[in-house]
Design a protein around this motif. Structure first.
Motif, mmCIF file in Angstrom:
data_model
loop_
_atom_site.group_PDB
_atom_site.id
_atom_site.type_symbol
_atom_site.label_atom_id
_atom_site.label_comp_id
_atom_site.label_asym_id
_atom_site.label_seq_id
_atom_site.Cartn_x
_atom_site.Cartn_y
_atom_site.Cartn_z
ATOM 1 N N ARG A 97 13.860 3.484 -4.092
ATOM 2 C CA ARG A 97 14.945 2.713 -3.474
ATOM 3 C C ARG A 97 15.405 1.567 -4.377
ATOM 4 N N LEU A 98 15.659 1.930 -5.617
ATOM 5 C CA LEU A 98 16.165 0.929 -6.569
ATOM 6 C C LEU A 98 17.650 0.704 -6.294
ATOM 7 N N ASP A 99 18.023 -0.548 -6.089
ATOM 8 C CA ASP A 99 19.411 -0.875 -5.734
ATOM 9 C C ASP A 99 20.138 -1.542 -6.899
ATOM 10 N N SER A 100 19.910 -1.066 -8.090
ATOM 11 C CA SER A 100 20.548 -1.627 -9.285
ATOM 12 C C SER A 100 21.811 -0.821 -9.625
ATOM 13 N N ILE A 123 6.571 -1.497 -6.779
ATOM 14 C CA ILE A 123 7.206 -0.409 -7.529
ATOM 15 C C ILE A 123 6.152 0.447 -8.219
ATOM 16 N N ARG A 124 5.143 -0.199 -8.802
ATOM 17 C CA ARG A 124 4.108 0.550 -9.516
ATOM 18 C C ARG A 124 3.292 1.413 -8.547
ATOM 19 N N THR A 125 2.994 0.872 -7.364
ATOM 20 C CA THR A 125 2.247 1.653 -6.383
ATOM 21 C C THR A 125 3.044 2.863 -5.927
ATOM 22 N N GLY A 126 4.340 2.645 -5.649
ATOM 23 C CA GLY A 126 5.186 3.775 -5.273
ATOM 24 C C GLY A 126 5.271 4.816 -6.368
ATOM 25 N N ARG A 163 0.831 -1.212 0.000
ATOM 26 C CA ARG A 163 0.000 0.000 0.000
ATOM 27 C C ARG A 163 0.861 1.257 0.000
ATOM 28 N N ILE A 164 1.944 1.233 0.784
ATOM 29 C CA ILE A 164 2.829 2.395 0.847
ATOM 30 C C ILE A 164 3.673 2.508 -0.416
ATOM 31 N N GLY A 165 4.001 1.352 -1.013
ATOM 32 C CA GLY A 165 4.880 1.361 -2.177
ATOM 33 C C GLY A 165 6.341 1.434 -1.800
ATOM 34 N N ASP A 166 6.676 0.951 -0.600
ATOM 35 C CA ASP A 166 8.053 1.001 -0.092
ATOM 36 C C ASP A 166 8.740 -0.327 -0.412
#
Length: 485
Positions: A377-380, A353-356, A318-321
């Motif tokens: 917070r993408l860690d790529s 990811i889409r919700t965020g 729900r938060i998108g975290d």
């Protein structure tokens, strides 16, 4: 004999009498159930057999080896092949706990239904006592005996035996051994038009396939199995649950959600574990559909603790975290593995990811892709390029209403329109109406009426007309007699 010996003997007799009196009512109930089965067998009343099975399930916690042995001596002829075979499965530890006079009670000439019931009683007792090896042997013997019977009054007992036959092999992790037998039994039940056996065996086969993650084989069997109206609400609920799991794996989330919610709604209140499993899968499916389940789903009575991992997972979605989602997935990985929902939770990462991204597009009219990557917070290795790819895919799928400014590296959100100017409220309203109409039609189909009620009504009307004609005729004759005088 001394006074002390006399007192000790009296105490032993009192203990024996008390143990006999506490166990005798259970044995008496079993004898009444046997008489009920005999009545149903000779009168071909299937409802009496069904009532006997329900009464047995209510007594299963009070069963002891001595009680079952005494009942076998009452129901079956001592020394006969069924009596000897079934007595061999019972433990001999508490054989002397109770002494019952079976010489006078062994006068019942048992029917095939009563013999099958004895198999069922012994099998239930062995499973409750966790003697799974003996239960497997007893269940296999009962299935061999059933193959020679083709009577509608046996169908109810046979369906329960099929269930415990599969359960005994599942408890020893040998389900794959009986798949061929279950298929043969299902074919025989289809040829005999045993619809209760068909739906029971179909569910057992689906459970067998899903236990080994053979979803394609389960769907092939389900699609080619004969269709008929459900006879047992419990079996229908199991079928809906298995269908929901198959549809979920096949990415048909809308149909899966409908089946799982219907199974949870139709399940009995006492089946708490089943309803918990239905709600777990329904929560995952709704999250995959982009929906957020209401808090009341996780606050249902008796389910708060079991649904806690899925509540925290829903909160992360729900938060998108993305970071919180990873933490929850690692924290409850054991629970998700035992529920076999790990693969579905991996699919949820894209929804997080889409919700965020949707929350970002609502909050900002324009934002750089570097900030989008930081907020997600993408860690790529190359987060900006990944953010650009994610944003472009979300725009293409219609998840967000925005445009990409490749030159400046921005995501530009469009103004939010009035949802009531679209067709979405009408579609939601139509779906609710369709749901209510479907529930009404199912309730009407589930109504039960006494057999031949229309004929009884007609006969009552005819009887009333005949009585009225007889009264008029008697009055006319009386008047003629008065005229004669």
């Amino acid at each position: 004999m001394t006074q002390q010996d006399v007192e000790m003997k009296e105490q032993q007799q009192q203990v024996a009498v008390s143990s006999t009196s506490s166990a005798t009512p259970v044995l008496q109930h079993l004898k009444e159930i046997a008489q009920l089965i005999e009545t149903g067998a000779y009168g071909r009343e299937v409802r009496l057999i069904l009532r006997a099975v329900r009464l047995t399930i209510a007594l299963r916690r009070k069963l002891k080896a001595s009680l079952v042995s005494s009942f076998l001596a009452f129901a079956l002829a001592p020394g006969s092949e069924p009596h000897s075979r079934l007595s061999a499965y019972l433990p001999k530890d508490d054989e002397n706990d109770m002494e019952v006079d079976t010489a006078a009670s062994a006068t019942v000439k048992h029917s095939s239904e009563l013999e099958i019931y004895c198999y069922l009683l012994v099998l239930i007792f062995l499973i409750d006592q966790k003697k799974y090896t003996e239960a497997k042997a007893c269940s296999s013997a009962s299935i061999s005996r059933l193959k020679n019977l083709n009577r509608r009054t046996v169908d109810v007992l046979a369906s329960r035996l099929y269930f415990y036959y599969s359960l005994s092999y599942e408890l020893t992790d040998d389900l794959s051994e009986i798949r061929g037998n279950l298929l043969a039994l299902h074919r025989a039940a289809t040829l005999r038009h045993d619809e209760l056996g068909q739906e029971t065996l179909l569910n057992l086969l689906l459970r067998n396939y899903l236990h080994y993650n053979l979803y394609d084989q389960a769907e092939k069997l389900r699609s080619k199995a004969p269709r008929f109206e459900a006879h047992s609400n419990q079996q229908f609920c199991r079928y809906l649950f298995y269908l929901g799991k198959i549809r979920t794996i096949q990415l048909e989330y809308t149909d899966a959600k409908e089946s799982l919610l219907q199974a949870a709604r139709k399940a009995p209140v006492a089946a708490l574990g089943f309803r918990v499993q239905c709600n777990k899968w329904a929560v995952i499916v709704r999250l995959l559909l982009g929906e957020i389940p209401e808090r009341t789903v996780f606050m249902q009575k008796g389910m708060e603790k079991a649904l806690r991992p899925y509540f925290e997972l829903t909160n992360a979605v729900r938060i998108g975290d993305l970071e919180l989602f990873k933490t929850v997935a690692e924290k409850f990985s054991t629970t998700f593995s035992s529920d076999r929902t790990n693969n579905l939770i991996v699919r949820l990462r894209h929804n997080v990811i889409r919700t965020g991204l949707r929350n970002i597009s609502i909050s900002y009219s324009r934002i750089s892709l570097a900030d989008v990557a930081k907020k997600l917070r993408l860690d790529s290795p190359n987060p900006v390029a990944d953010a650009e790819s994610i944003v472009s895919k979300a725009i293409r799928d219609g998840a967000i209403d925005a445009t990409l400014d490749h030159a400046n590296g921005w995501m530009v959100s469009k103004e939010t329109g009035d949802i009531y100017s679209t067709n979405e409220p009408q579609q939601a309203f139509n779906s609710r109406i369709a749901f209510c109409l479907n529930m009404h039609n199912e309730a009407v189909r589930a109504l039960r009426f006494p057999p031949n009620s229309h004929k009884e009504k007609e006969s009552a009307e005819k009887r009333r007309e005949r009585q009225q004609q007889e009264q008029e005729l008697a009055k006319h004759i009386a008047e003629e007699d008065d005229d004669d005088f």
